[in-house]
Design an enzyme around this catalytic site. Structure first.
Site, PDB file in Angstrom:
ATOM      1  N   ASP A 108      -0.436  -0.666  -2.034  1.00 61.31           N
ATOM      2  CA  ASP A 108      -1.852  -0.904  -1.719  1.00 61.31           C
ATOM      3  C   ASP A 108      -2.417  -0.001  -0.631  1.00 61.31           C
ATOM      4  O   ASP A 108      -1.875  -0.040   0.593  1.00 61.31           O
ATOM      5  CB  ASP A 108      -1.895  -2.497  -1.048  1.00 61.31           C
ATOM      6  CG  ASP A 108      -3.279  -2.899  -1.045  1.00 61.31           C
ATOM      7  OD1 ASP A 108      -3.967  -2.087  -0.528  1.00 61.31           O
ATOM      8  OD2 ASP A 108      -3.600  -3.922  -1.331  1.00 61.31           O
ATOM      9  N   HIS A 109      -3.237   0.735  -0.991  1.00 63.80           N
ATOM     10  CA  HIS A 109      -3.444   2.023   0.123  1.00 63.80           C
ATOM     11  C   HIS A 109      -4.241   1.394   1.444  1.00 63.80           C
ATOM     12  O   HIS A 109      -4.213   2.176   2.185  1.00 63.80           O
ATOM     13  CB  HIS A 109      -4.327   2.971  -0.771  1.00 63.80           C
ATOM     14  CG  HIS A 109      -5.739   2.607  -0.790  1.00 63.80           C
ATOM     15  ND1 HIS A 109      -6.332   1.866  -1.946  1.00 63.80           N
ATOM     16  CD2 HIS A 109      -6.884   3.177  -0.018  1.00 63.80           C
ATOM     17  CE1 HIS A 109      -7.609   1.904  -1.906  1.00 63.80           C
ATOM     18  NE2 HIS A 109      -7.892   2.548  -0.604  1.00 63.80           N
TER      19      HIS A 109
ATOM     20  N   HIS B 153      -6.496  -5.800  -1.384  1.00 65.59           N
ATOM     21  CA  HIS B 153      -6.791  -5.205  -0.007  1.00 65.59           C
ATOM     22  C   HIS B 153      -7.228  -6.186   0.829  1.00 65.59           C
ATOM     23  O   HIS B 153      -6.975  -6.210   2.012  1.00 65.59           O
ATOM     24  CB  HIS B 153      -8.027  -4.228  -0.094  1.00 65.59           C
ATOM     25  CG  HIS B 153      -7.810  -2.969  -1.315  1.00 65.59           C
ATOM     26  ND1 HIS B 153      -6.600  -2.620  -1.552  1.00 65.59           N
ATOM     27  CD2 HIS B 153      -8.752  -2.519  -2.090  1.00 65.59           C
ATOM     28  CE1 HIS B 153      -6.873  -1.741  -2.327  1.00 65.59           C
ATOM     29  NE2 HIS B 153      -7.952  -1.484  -2.773  1.00 65.59           N
TER      30      HIS B 153
HETATM   31  C1  BG6 Z   1      -9.949   0.887  -4.675  1.00 67.46           C
HETATM   32  C2  BG6 Z   1     -11.054   0.290  -5.673  1.00 67.46           C
HETATM   33  O1  BG6 Z   1      -8.819   0.153  -4.738  1.00 67.46           O
HETATM   34  O2  BG6 Z   1     -10.458   0.852  -3.288  1.00 67.46           O
HETATM   35  C3  BG6 Z   1     -12.389   0.791  -5.453  1.00 67.46           C
HETATM   36  O3  BG6 Z   1     -10.565   0.360  -6.829  1.00 67.46           O
HETATM   37  C4  BG6 Z   1     -12.754   0.859  -4.067  1.00 67.46           C
HETATM   38  O4  BG6 Z   1     -13.293   0.274  -6.310  1.00 67.46           O
HETATM   39  C5  BG6 Z   1     -11.644   1.605  -3.226  1.00 67.46           C
HETATM   40  O5  BG6 Z   1     -13.926   1.743  -3.640  1.00 67.46           O
HETATM   41  C6  BG6 Z   1     -11.867   1.333  -1.668  1.00 67.46           C
HETATM   42  O6  BG6 Z   1     -10.918   2.108  -0.870  1.00 67.46           O
HETATM   43  P1  BG6 Z   1     -11.571   2.663   0.401  1.00 67.46           P
HETATM   44  O7  BG6 Z   1     -10.112   3.329   0.945  1.00 67.46           O
HETATM   45  O8  BG6 Z   1     -12.633   3.657   0.059  1.00 67.46           O
HETATM   46  O9  BG6 Z   1     -11.920   1.414   1.332  1.00 67.46           O
END
Ligand code: BG6
Length: 517
Positions: A202-203, A265
């Site tokens: 989960d990034h 997230h």
């Molecule tokens: C991704 C989603 O996991 O996370 C996207 O699929 C979203 O829709 C993105 O825009 C948001 O990530 P970050 O790091 O830009 O907040």
């Protein structure tokens, strides 16, 4: 600077000079090596890791995708992408180092042939680069391939570990479309691999500011005593985006904002904010506490879904000074689409610490400003001293954890406005990362890739955590499916979402905190 500040600055610069140990020697095998994630996130992250001395010298990359390409073409493509996405002037020595250890296989992920070829192919690279038989497979593919690829890898013995080597697999999101499919995928993976080999990424957990939630709560003695229902009135978690669905319409229209952001997230943000202190920073100690919180979130009944959730879809409008088209006019989105691009919810965590403290969350695309933050709102002071001050002008104390793009922490409190009468004004005490630690190029994937290379699963989701996240979301999906929305689009691009999201808090006498640029 006073002596204390000088001492602190010395400690910080000492810590910054200690980057940690390099990852183990290994081969990283990327399924989906020609895609967007590889070029925008993985390649620059590997570059940053090498630059920081965190990649082993004995390292190689194998890219796999269906696009026909030779090794040389793949090397040229990646060298170009490093330049484009590294976020700074590229060191030619490092770019050259990567070019010497990159290989490419053209193949369909579901072809049996591929796996027969892959084993000897990796064997040779392993020998040439002395990578000790350690491989990790990064599945940057469409989710339908997650199960089949791992099964095929296991089928040819590529998931077998022995005393001297490890085998791991990193699985991207989305992990399932609902509770049943997430369970089925876990079952499939766990039939052929061990939980210790599976890294569900989960990034959000790669973001420094997200990791800092733990440091803030548990490395400081002053916050934990007030981090509970006795002092906290409610919590708001907002992940607001200005971007639309960009080129991802065909994926997004089947997913929607709820699946795309909440079980992953946003559940991470809730669990880190609400968890009990773990007994150690060992992977399972931290994940046990996170899992407990996810299990303590009360799934909503059908009636509660109607009263405590809001969905929305953006119409056209103006975002940051530019015209934005309605969701239904985005590429690959059906003109009658009923997919939500915004969701807000009120959740309750059923444990002693959080009973009666609502957690409000919202996320949406094409909102007024890009901003991810967590607001901890404390209970008001008793009004005894300020009887003549209208209650709504007495600002409650709010602690805000700014995740992005601002990175820092601020505390709002009341101060006396100078003058002969007692007037109160809200003021802010704030800390910004950049002031203390500077900024370094980062895609958020560096830490996660490195953790996989050293075998640390703390920042990866365990099977039970993923399923617990879906348990919260599934009842909402069911009710929403049974009652399709009739009023979409219901918010203008460039606004803060549908008015019902405001009402969700107003009914409880509260308001969202919005941060404009
Ligand atoms: C991704 C989603 O996991 O996370 C996207 O699929 C979203 O829709 C993105 O825009 C948001 O990530 P970050 O790091 O830009 O907040």
């Amino acid at each position: 600077m006073d002596n204390q500040e000088i001492a602190q600055a010395e400690v910080l610069s000492h810590i910054q000079r200690q980057p940690g140990r390099p990852g183990d020697p290994c081969v990283m095998c990327i399924f989906g090596a020609a895609g967007d994630l590889t070029k925008r996130k993985l390649v620059p992250a590997l570059y940053n890791l090498r630059k920081a001395g965190l990649l082993a010298n004995d390292f190689a990359i194998v890219g796999i995708a269906h696009n026909p390409m030779s090794n040389d073409e793949f090397r040229a493509k990646i060298s170009q992408e490093i330049k484009q996405y590294a976020g700074e002037e590229v060191d030619p020595g490092i770019a050259g180092w990567f070019a010497e250890r990159m290989y490419y296989l053209t193949a369909e992920f579901d072809s049996k042939d591929l796996y027969g070829k892959l084993k000897p192919f990796l064997g040779k690279i392993d020998k040439d680069h002395s990578t000790h038989g350690n491989y990790f497979f990064y599945l940057a593919t469409a989710p339908d391939f997650f199960g089949p690829v791992v099964e095929q890898l296991a089928g040819v013995g590529l998931m077998e570990e022995n005393n001297h080597s490890w085998r791991r697999v990193i699985v991207e999101k989305p992990f399932g479309r609902d509770l049943d499919s997430a369970k089925a995928l876990n079952k499939k993976l766990l039939r052929v691999a061990n939980e210790k080999q599976i890294y569900r990424i989960d990034h959000y957990l790669g973001k420094e500011t997200v990791q800092n939630i733990l440091a803030f709560r548990f490395a400081n003695g002053i916050f934990e005593p007030i981090w509970n229902r006795r002092y906290i009135d409610h919590v708001q978690i907002s992940v607001c985006e200005t971007v639309g669905v960009e080129q991802r319409g065909s994926y997004y229209d089947k997913a929607g904002a709820l699946r795309d952001m909440v079980p992953n997230h946003i559940m991470q943000l809730i669990s880190l904010t609400a968890m009990e202190p773990p007994v150690s920073f060992q992977a399972d100690a931290v994940r046990d506490e996170q899992a407990k919180i996810l299990h303590a979130i009360q799934p909503l009944s059908s009636e509660e879904v109607l009263s405590r959730t809001v969905r929305g879809q953006y119409g056209d409008g103006n975002v940051e000074g530019h015209h934005a088209v309605a969701y239904r006019n985005e590429p690959d989105v059906p003109h009658e689409s009923r997919t939500e691009t915004f969701v807000a919810m009120k959740l309750a965590i059923d444990n002693w610490r959080w009973a009666d403290v609502p957690f409000y969350l919202r996320t949406g695309k094409r909102l007024s400003a890009q901003n991810t933050h967590i607001v901890i709102q404390f209970r008001r002071a008793p009004f005894v001293l300020f009887r003549d001050t209208p209650v709504n002008t007495l600002m409650p104390n709010q602690l805000v954890l700014h995740i992005q793009p601002e990175e820092g922490i601020s505390l709002q409190f009341a101060a006396k406005v100078p003058g002969s009468v007692m007037h109160l004004g809200a003021v802010d005490m704030s800390f910004e990362y950049a002031d203390y630690f500077g900024t370094q190029p980062s895609t958020g994937y560096e830490r996660l890739l490195h953790d996989c290379m050293i075998g640390d699963q703390t920042l990866f989701q365990r099977a039970d955590m993923v399923e617990a996240g879906w348990c919260v979301v599934s009842p909402v999906l069911d009710v929403w499916k049974a009652l399709p929305p009739r009023n979409f689009p219901n918010y203008a691009s460039g606004s803060w979402g549908p008015k019902e999201a405001e009402e969700l808090l107003e009914r409880d006498g509260r308001r969202w905190r919005n941060f404009e640029k």
